[in-house]
Write an enzyme that holds these catalytic residues in place. Structure first.
Site, PDB file in Angstrom:
ATOM      1  N   ASP A  87      38.928  45.315  49.227  1.00 49.04           N
ATOM      2  CA  ASP A  87      39.685  44.690  48.136  1.00 49.04           C
ATOM      3  C   ASP A  87      38.785  44.311  46.961  1.00 49.04           C
ATOM      4  O   ASP A  87      38.742  43.169  46.516  1.00 49.04           O
ATOM      5  CB  ASP A  87      40.450  43.472  48.650  1.00 49.04           C
ATOM      6  CG  ASP A  87      41.539  43.860  49.637  1.00 49.04           C
ATOM      7  OD1 ASP A  87      42.646  44.195  49.191  1.00 49.04           O
ATOM      8  OD2 ASP A  87      41.271  43.866  50.848  1.00 49.04           O
ATOM      9  N   ARG A 101      47.823  32.961  43.946  1.00 52.38           N
ATOM     10  CA  ARG A 101      48.613  33.730  44.907  1.00 52.38           C
ATOM     11  C   ARG A 101      49.337  32.849  45.927  1.00 52.38           C
ATOM     12  O   ARG A 101      50.529  33.018  46.174  1.00 52.38           O
ATOM     13  CB  ARG A 101      47.666  34.716  45.620  1.00 52.38           C
ATOM     14  CG  ARG A 101      48.307  35.585  46.696  1.00 52.38           C
ATOM     15  CD  ARG A 101      47.207  36.341  47.435  1.00 52.38           C
ATOM     16  NE  ARG A 101      47.737  37.152  48.517  1.00 52.38           N
ATOM     17  CZ  ARG A 101      47.755  38.478  48.515  1.00 52.38           C
ATOM     18  NH1 ARG A 101      47.314  39.140  47.475  1.00 52.38           N
ATOM     19  NH2 ARG A 101      48.236  39.155  49.540  1.00 52.38           N
ATOM     20  N   GLN A 119      43.211  40.248  52.353  1.00 48.24           N
ATOM     21  CA  GLN A 119      42.217  39.573  51.513  1.00 48.24           C
ATOM     22  C   GLN A 119      41.797  38.208  52.052  1.00 48.24           C
ATOM     23  O   GLN A 119      41.969  37.172  51.407  1.00 48.24           O
ATOM     24  CB  GLN A 119      42.738  39.454  50.071  1.00 48.24           C
ATOM     25  CG  GLN A 119      42.986  40.798  49.411  1.00 48.24           C
ATOM     26  CD  GLN A 119      43.496  40.690  47.982  1.00 48.24           C
ATOM     27  OE1 GLN A 119      44.365  41.433  47.573  1.00 48.24           O
ATOM     28  NE2 GLN A 119      42.933  39.779  47.214  1.00 48.24           N
ATOM     29  N   ARG A 164      49.002  37.708  38.933  1.00 40.15           N
ATOM     30  CA  ARG A 164      47.766  37.888  39.685  1.00 40.15           C
ATOM     31  C   ARG A 164      46.691  36.827  39.439  1.00 40.15           C
ATOM     32  O   ARG A 164      45.641  36.869  40.064  1.00 40.15           O
ATOM     33  CB  ARG A 164      47.176  39.268  39.369  1.00 40.15           C
ATOM     34  CG  ARG A 164      48.133  40.422  39.572  1.00 40.15           C
ATOM     35  CD  ARG A 164      48.624  40.531  40.988  1.00 40.15           C
ATOM     36  NE  ARG A 164      47.617  41.014  41.902  1.00 40.15           N
ATOM     37  CZ  ARG A 164      47.858  41.404  43.146  1.00 40.15           C
ATOM     38  NH1 ARG A 164      49.087  41.322  43.626  1.00 40.15           N
ATOM     39  NH2 ARG A 164      46.883  41.843  43.912  1.00 40.15           N
ATOM     40  N   HIS A 224      43.374  44.397  52.674  1.00 39.19           N
ATOM     41  CA  HIS A 224      44.771  44.203  52.247  1.00 39.19           C
ATOM     42  C   HIS A 224      45.213  42.741  52.269  1.00 39.19           C
ATOM     43  O   HIS A 224      45.794  42.266  51.299  1.00 39.19           O
ATOM     44  CB  HIS A 224      45.733  45.054  53.063  1.00 39.19           C
ATOM     45  CG  HIS A 224      47.155  45.028  52.558  1.00 39.19           C
ATOM     46  ND1 HIS A 224      47.480  45.243  51.231  1.00 39.19           N
ATOM     47  CD2 HIS A 224      48.346  44.821  53.194  1.00 39.19           C
ATOM     48  CE1 HIS A 224      48.800  45.173  51.093  1.00 39.19           C
ATOM     49  NE2 HIS A 224      49.335  44.915  52.254  1.00 39.19           N
ATOM     50  N   ASN A 261      46.722  50.375  48.880  1.00 40.59           N
ATOM     51  CA  ASN A 261      47.985  50.512  48.143  1.00 40.59           C
ATOM     52  C   ASN A 261      47.758  50.495  46.634  1.00 40.59           C
ATOM     53  O   ASN A 261      48.466  51.163  45.876  1.00 40.59           O
ATOM     54  CB  ASN A 261      48.971  49.413  48.544  1.00 40.59           C
ATOM     55  CG  ASN A 261      48.450  48.010  48.310  1.00 40.59           C
ATOM     56  OD1 ASN A 261      47.597  47.528  49.050  1.00 40.59           O
ATOM     57  ND2 ASN A 261      48.963  47.331  47.287  1.00 40.59           N
ATOM     58  N   HIS A 262      46.719  49.773  46.172  1.00 38.04           N
ATOM     59  CA  HIS A 262      46.473  49.696  44.730  1.00 38.04           C
ATOM     60  C   HIS A 262      45.795  50.948  44.179  1.00 38.04           C
ATOM     61  O   HIS A 262      45.638  51.057  42.959  1.00 38.04           O
ATOM     62  CB  HIS A 262      45.672  48.445  44.390  1.00 38.04           C
ATOM     63  CG  HIS A 262      46.499  47.195  44.405  1.00 38.04           C
ATOM     64  ND1 HIS A 262      47.426  46.910  43.426  1.00 38.04           N
ATOM     65  CD2 HIS A 262      46.563  46.183  45.299  1.00 38.04           C
ATOM     66  CE1 HIS A 262      48.010  45.758  43.708  1.00 38.04           C
ATOM     67  NE2 HIS A 262      47.509  45.309  44.845  1.00 38.04           N
ATOM     68  N   ASP A 272      41.480  49.386  48.115  1.00 33.48           N
ATOM     69  CA  ASP A 272      41.895  48.606  46.944  1.00 33.48           C
ATOM     70  C   ASP A 272      40.723  48.396  45.986  1.00 33.48           C
ATOM     71  O   ASP A 272      40.279  47.263  45.726  1.00 33.48           O
ATOM     72  CB  ASP A 272      42.518  47.271  47.335  1.00 33.48           C
ATOM     73  CG  ASP A 272      44.038  47.347  47.437  1.00 33.48           C
ATOM     74  OD1 ASP A 272      44.581  48.473  47.386  1.00 33.48           O
ATOM     75  OD2 ASP A 272      44.684  46.292  47.578  1.00 33.48           O
ATOM     76  N   HIS A 325      43.650  49.754  55.471  1.00 33.49           N
ATOM     77  CA  HIS A 325      44.150  48.845  54.446  1.00 33.49           C
ATOM     78  C   HIS A 325      45.559  48.447  54.882  1.00 33.49           C
ATOM     79  O   HIS A 325      46.564  48.913  54.345  1.00 33.49           O
ATOM     80  CB  HIS A 325      44.164  49.503  53.069  1.00 33.49           C
ATOM     81  CG  HIS A 325      44.318  48.506  51.965  1.00 33.49           C
ATOM     82  ND1 HIS A 325      43.266  47.774  51.459  1.00 33.49           N
ATOM     83  CD2 HIS A 325      45.424  48.071  51.302  1.00 33.49           C
ATOM     84  CE1 HIS A 325      43.706  46.948  50.528  1.00 33.49           C
ATOM     85  NE2 HIS A 325      45.016  47.105  50.424  1.00 33.49           N
ATOM     86  N   ASP A 349      48.345  52.404  41.819  1.00 34.34           N
ATOM     87  CA  ASP A 349      48.808  51.661  40.642  1.00 34.34           C
ATOM     88  C   ASP A 349      48.835  52.536  39.402  1.00 34.34           C
ATOM     89  O   ASP A 349      49.458  52.169  38.400  1.00 34.34           O
ATOM     90  CB  ASP A 349      47.899  50.456  40.380  1.00 34.34           C
ATOM     91  CG  ASP A 349      48.121  49.341  41.386  1.00 34.34           C
ATOM     92  OD1 ASP A 349      49.135  49.386  42.099  1.00 34.34           O
ATOM     93  OD2 ASP A 349      47.271  48.442  41.461  1.00 34.34           O
ATOM     94  N   ARG A 402      53.595  32.642  45.228  1.00 33.49           N
ATOM     95  CA  ARG A 402      54.398  33.422  46.167  1.00 33.49           C
ATOM     96  C   ARG A 402      55.234  32.540  47.093  1.00 33.49           C
ATOM     97  O   ARG A 402      55.915  33.041  47.984  1.00 33.49           O
ATOM     98  CB  ARG A 402      53.496  34.345  46.998  1.00 33.49           C
ATOM     99  CG  ARG A 402      52.809  35.414  46.155  1.00 33.49           C
ATOM    100  CD  ARG A 402      52.106  36.444  46.993  1.00 33.49           C
ATOM    101  NE  ARG A 402      51.493  37.469  46.145  1.00 33.49           N
ATOM    102  CZ  ARG A 402      51.177  38.685  46.546  1.00 33.49           C
ATOM    103  NH1 ARG A 402      51.428  39.053  47.792  1.00 33.49           N
ATOM    104  NH2 ARG A 402      50.614  39.553  45.727  1.00 33.49           N
ATOM    105  N   HIS A 416      39.073  45.266  43.794  1.00 31.21           N
ATOM    106  CA  HIS A 416      39.950  44.893  42.678  1.00 31.21           C
ATOM    107  C   HIS A 416      39.216  44.736  41.344  1.00 31.21           C
ATOM    108  O   HIS A 416      39.398  43.753  40.611  1.00 31.21           O
ATOM    109  CB  HIS A 416      40.732  43.626  43.004  1.00 31.21           C
ATOM    110  CG  HIS A 416      41.804  43.840  44.031  1.00 31.21           C
ATOM    111  ND1 HIS A 416      42.864  44.691  43.812  1.00 31.21           N
ATOM    112  CD2 HIS A 416      41.982  43.343  45.283  1.00 31.21           C
ATOM    113  CE1 HIS A 416      43.643  44.699  44.888  1.00 31.21           C
ATOM    114  NE2 HIS A 416      43.120  43.894  45.801  1.00 31.21           N
TER     115      HIS A 416
END
Length: 549
Positions: free
Chosen positions: A44, A374, A255, A409, A253, A119-120, A87, A218, A123, A378, A46
């Site tokens: 991750d 986050r 994190q 984010r 994932h 998954n990212h 990610d 992930h 994007d 959420r 990012h």
């Protein structure tokens, strides 16, 4: 269409290259001899190729640390394998604006051996993903991602370390089908990673007979297999397989640092603490939090077919803590400072500087913090969630607005606000869309969206609407203070990601009254802040509009 075909061709090439690399002659190791093998891992990333404003993290320091570990292990006669849980994309504007090129360049220089597809990685359009595959000097691995009936990536790669044959399988969360951008993954299939793992392990045993099998995943770590609204993660994967089939999972994932205390319980881990990995069904499971905050180091011994963990450490990468010095709070390194690798630093510096001036321009200011953390956004309505929704509502001249929390984010601190701050909050480049619906249609829509599970990106932030949420229904719906009229037509906004069915929202992009405005969400938020500054955060504080029974 030509660009898309090019992207698919490049990805297909990566699959062939990965599989070809695994067809080596069977390695050999000596009976009764011990082999030291160290697995180093991160996940991750990012976009965090550069150190943050406090001098923490960054690939230059990570490069120094990995080099030190590698030299130490190899000097003692051991071997190293460096893996990523995926990610690489999305989170830091300087990286996002350059399609994560500095991140992949940094990973090449550090010497990563393989990464799981996150998954990212979806994007961006597939052309960008194909470009990233070309940039990387290591394989993207994913056994459960298909297009047109064929795997998009190599399912595994086999490495030989001192005669020990190590197979690394890649697996990606099924959630990608729900949380990935539908505009880019409409023709991509994400199958059950547990089933794919079982098939690939059988194939590996039949064709290659590896000594060690590791899954770079992930999928997320959820203690005791609990995963709420999320797809199954590493714990369920380990339990699903036969004991002994999978030696290790290098995850990502969710994190978090996977450091356990007791059975299926997370430890209250702090930087510098001892970290005990999870063990499920004979499989060691690790995860190194996020953003390159830590480098995970797992030292194993292989002897006579047994792969035994000797020690494990999550090493902070120049993380700091606040201490009081002469009556003032200052940040100090938790552990000794890790010097930045000069070659990596010099190579990545131009990427950091590129576009920096534009990002740092002040676009407005706020009299308090806007909350987008986050764990908070959420689970609760927040002033930042409301502000974003209000910006969409105003731009589209809508009656109310819906904003998924997964699209928020970061927080915005009190004081001056830059475009960079905005891009940290909304890095995905979603498009503002709206639709005109009858009150009856909106009731059905809110029954789905308003009841989305907390602690997930699907949890919705609202502006201009109030309601009571109970089980799978919402009631007492009011639009700007007036009761919802089933026969009246209302307009509401929604990010393009959710309008296309992302996060499991009802797909409304095919509705006859649907409009894609073409306005990028970050630009809409930027202009709203410019127009309404100074922002009074009190005007956006939730006031019980969304109540739960």
């Amino acid at each position: 269409m030509k660009k898309r075909n090019l992207a698919l061709s490049l990805l297909a090439t990566s699959v062939l290259a990965g599989c070809a690399a695994s067809n080596n002659n069977a390695p050999a190791w000596e009976q009764d001899k011990s082999y030291d093998i160290t697995i180093i891992h991160t996940n991750d990333n990012h976009g965090n190729f550069w150190q943050n404003g406090n001098g923490e993290l960054g690939m230059a320091a990570r490069a120094t640390l990995v080099k030190q570990i590698r030299e130490e292990v190899e000097k003692a006669g051991g071997s190293v394998l460096l893996l990523s849980g995926g990610d690489i994309n999305t989170g830091v504007p300087e990286s996002d604006l350059q399609d994560a090129e500095p991140d992949f360049l940094g990973m090449n220089m550090i010497g990563y051996d393989a990464m799981a597809v996150g998954n990212h990685e979806f994007d961006n359009p597939l052309d960008v993903l194909a470009k990233q595959v070309e940039w990387a000097n290591f394989p993207f691995l994913a056994a459960n991602i298909y297009q047109d009936g064929k795997r998009m990536f190599a399912p595994y790669k086999i490495f030989e370390k001192q005669g020990v044959k190590i197979a690394v399988i890649g697996l990606t969360t099924e959630d990608t089908a729900k949380i990935g951008n539908p505009e880019f993954i409409a023709q991509v299939d994400f199958t059950d990673p547990k089933e794919e793992a079982k098939k690939v392990i059988a194939e590996l045993k039949r064709d290659h007979n590896p000594d060690v099998i590791i899954a770079a995943t992930h999928m997320g770590h959820y203690a005791d297999g609990n995963h709420g609204s999320n797809a199954p993660g590493d714990v369920l994967l380990a339990r699903y397989l036969n004991e002994g089939d999978l030696d290790m999972i290098v995850g990502g994932h969710s994190q978090e640092p996977v450091c356990m205390e007791g059975e299926n319980q997370y430890a209250d881990f702090k930087p510098g603490d001892e970290c005990k990995p999870d063990v499920q069904n004979g499989t060691t499971i690790v995860q190194a939090h996020e953003w390159g905050k830590y480098v995970g180091r797992a030292d194993f011994t292989f002897k006579n077919g047994e792969f035994e963990l000797k020690s494990y450490d999550l090493i902070p990468v120049n993380l700091k803590k606040k201490v009081e010095v002469d009556g003032k709070q200052v940040r100090v390194f938790i552990q000794d400072e890790i010097a930045q690798d000069q070659e990596v630093y010099n190579t990545l510096k131009p990427f950091k500087e590129k576009g920096q001036a534009a990002l740092e321009i002040v676009i407005g200011n706020t009299n308090g913090a806007l909350i987008g953390e986050r764990s908070i956004v959420r689970n609760n309505q927040t002033n930042l969630g409301r502000l974003i929704a209000e910006s969409h509502k105003e731009r589209a001249k809508a009656d109310f607005a819906v904003m998924n929390s997964g699209g928020v984010r970061a927080s915005i601190e009190a004081g001056d606000v830059s475009y960079k701050d905005v891009l940290k909050v909304q890095p995905f480049g979603n498009i503002l869309t709206y639709v005109d619906m009858s009150g009856a249609e909106i009731q059905d829509y809110l029954d789905v969206v308003g009841t989305k599970t907390k602690d997930s990106g699907a949890y919705a932030q609202f502006a201009g609407v109030s309601m009571t949420v109970e089980a799978d229904k919402v009631s007492n719906v009011k639009i700007n203070g007036e009761a919802l009229d089933p026969a009246k037509t209302y307009r509401f906004t929604i990010p393009s990601f959710n309008a296309a069915g992302g996060d499991g929202y009802p797909k409304i992009s095919t509705h006859p009254a649907f409009v894609n405005t073409g306005y990028v969400d970050a630009e809409v938020l930027k202009e709203y802040i410019q127009k309404h500054s100074p922002i009074d955060v009190n005007k956006f504080e939730p006031n019980g509009e969304i109540t739960y029974k």
